[in-house]
Design a protein around this motif. Sequence first.
Motif, PDB file in Angstrom:
ATOM      1  N   ILE A  22      53.202 -80.709  37.260  1.00 44.87           N
ATOM      2  CA  ILE A  22      54.091 -79.701  36.687  1.00 44.87           C
ATOM      3  C   ILE A  22      54.092 -78.408  37.481  1.00 44.87           C
ATOM      4  O   ILE A  22      55.028 -77.618  37.396  1.00 44.87           O
ATOM      5  CB  ILE A  22      53.701 -79.433  35.214  1.00 44.87           C
ATOM      6  CG1 ILE A  22      54.800 -78.609  34.514  1.00 44.87           C
ATOM      7  CG2 ILE A  22      52.336 -78.744  35.116  1.00 44.87           C
ATOM      8  CD1 ILE A  22      54.593 -78.463  33.022  1.00 44.87           C
ATOM      9  N   SER A  25      57.203 -76.641  39.330  1.00 41.59           N
ATOM     10  CA  SER A  25      58.420 -77.290  38.870  1.00 41.59           C
ATOM     11  C   SER A  25      59.444 -76.229  38.447  1.00 41.59           C
ATOM     12  O   SER A  25      59.103 -75.063  38.262  1.00 41.59           O
ATOM     13  CB  SER A  25      58.123 -78.226  37.698  1.00 41.59           C
ATOM     14  OG  SER A  25      57.539 -77.510  36.615  1.00 41.59           O
ATOM     15  N   GLU A  28      62.384 -74.730  32.612  1.00 37.21           N
ATOM     16  CA  GLU A  28      62.978 -75.630  31.636  1.00 37.21           C
ATOM     17  C   GLU A  28      63.169 -74.889  30.321  1.00 37.21           C
ATOM     18  O   GLU A  28      62.276 -74.169  29.859  1.00 37.21           O
ATOM     19  CB  GLU A  28      62.102 -76.865  31.435  1.00 37.21           C
ATOM     20  CG  GLU A  28      61.992 -77.725  32.691  1.00 37.21           C
ATOM     21  CD  GLU A  28      61.071 -78.922  32.506  1.00 37.21           C
ATOM     22  OE1 GLU A  28      61.331 -79.724  31.586  1.00 37.21           O
ATOM     23  OE2 GLU A  28      60.088 -79.039  33.267  1.00 37.21           O
ATOM     24  N   ARG A 162      56.458 -84.758  29.195  1.00 40.35           N
ATOM     25  CA  ARG A 162      57.000 -84.704  30.558  1.00 40.35           C
ATOM     26  C   ARG A 162      56.249 -85.656  31.476  1.00 40.35           C
ATOM     27  O   ARG A 162      56.851 -86.375  32.278  1.00 40.35           O
ATOM     28  CB  ARG A 162      56.888 -83.263  31.082  1.00 40.35           C
ATOM     29  CG  ARG A 162      57.483 -83.038  32.451  1.00 40.35           C
ATOM     30  CD  ARG A 162      57.286 -81.575  32.882  1.00 40.35           C
ATOM     31  NE  ARG A 162      57.935 -81.312  34.142  1.00 40.35           N
ATOM     32  CZ  ARG A 162      57.425 -81.637  35.338  1.00 40.35           C
ATOM     33  NH1 ARG A 162      56.244 -82.221  35.403  1.00 40.35           N
ATOM     34  NH2 ARG A 162      58.093 -81.366  36.449  1.00 40.35           N
ATOM     35  N   GLU A 165      57.200 -89.268  30.689  1.00 41.72           N
ATOM     36  CA  GLU A 165      58.533 -89.595  31.202  1.00 41.72           C
ATOM     37  C   GLU A 165      58.497 -89.846  32.710  1.00 41.72           C
ATOM     38  O   GLU A 165      59.147 -90.775  33.205  1.00 41.72           O
ATOM     39  CB  GLU A 165      59.511 -88.458  30.884  1.00 41.72           C
ATOM     40  CG  GLU A 165      59.882 -88.382  29.407  1.00 41.72           C
ATOM     41  CD  GLU A 165      60.807 -87.219  29.106  1.00 41.72           C
ATOM     42  OE1 GLU A 165      60.931 -86.321  29.970  1.00 41.72           O
ATOM     43  OE2 GLU A 165      61.397 -87.204  28.013  1.00 41.72           O
TER      44      GLU A 165
END
Length: 403
Positions: A22, A25, A28, A162, A165
């Motif tokens: 993460i 990244s 979001e 996350r 996924e």
Amino acid sequence: MLAPKAHKEEERRLAALQSYTILDSLPEEDYDNLSKIASEICGTPISMISLIDDKRQWFKSSYGLDVKETEREISFCGHMINETNDVFIVQDAREDDRFFDNPLVTGDTNVVFYAGVPLMTANNLPIGSLCVIDHEPKTLNKSQIESLKALSNQVMKLIELRKNELLLQEALSNQKEKNTELERFAYIAAHDLKSPLNNISTLTDIFIDQYGSKIDSQGVDILNMIVSSSNRLKGLIEGLLDYSKSDHLLNEKTTKVSIENVKNNINSIFSTNTHIHLTVLSELNTLTINETALDQILINLVTNAIKYSDKPEVQITIGIDDSKTHYLFYVEDNGPGIPEDKYNSIFDIFTINTPLDKFGVRGNGIGLATVKKVIEKLGGEITVKSTLGEGSKFSFTIKKQPL
């Protein structure tokens, strides 16, 4: 100022953090919303979702402050992950020996009040925090603290989701690659086996023709068994080739096809046999469809109806209609029918309902599996209804696609 020490399980903690992939990244919205809610609940101008790397604290979300990361040695969160698994509160950093001369306190950031809740992994390792910051001394009531903890749990659930996924996407990608390799292997293997099998059948036929009179009846029977077995294996291989190539049918472009053309394509294949009566019923004029895939589906279903018919005159009706979203088809015959308990299993690959067809040839259980595979990838489904002794009706749909 006191720089935060390394966590007592720093190696495991960093490994856990890296496993989420993460860091660095893109922003979001879900994380930003949780940061904003934390600020609203606690009445602070700033809230952050902070992740503690080996040398920095990086912010997945930063509400009220335009900053992406800071050095770990000046971070409040670096202290927090070492000192508590609950909530870490600094009411006035200017009066705290650990922070009074910290650049985040004395500089433009002007951190005075800090409250952070750790982001804990399932293995009880802190990878960062959800924290709120103010420019003046402050206290939080019990309800605010409990709400901050609840939001921290939600942040961690987002991070876990996350990760799951990403793992799922990786697994699907790997599986797709393996499936592609397996299908290619199956295609090459099946293709390479056809030639020697053809040679075996051909040479055995020649041997019987030229030397059959010199071999006793038992020897001829054995040779005929070789031919029969070779032909059966060749049929299986051809079925596997069709099954593996079925995905390529989907690459054909969607085109506008007249119903008359569908009729002509089918009739041109089966019209030479006067005992086969084929009818196409439809009030539609055209279909916008993958013509090659439709031809393969109809040919397979019609061929099956002919091969397994127990009537001297084979009656087959093809119906074509549509709904708002799908084209609707059926192929109905007057054959022996299918037992109700076999309605689902006949579409499983290598499942054979009838040992031999009307020509004495054993099926390979691949044709209907191929049909089902193509139909489902075209956004449809296939079902069968049957009355024993009277016939079967295969109904299927294909999703409409734009040109």
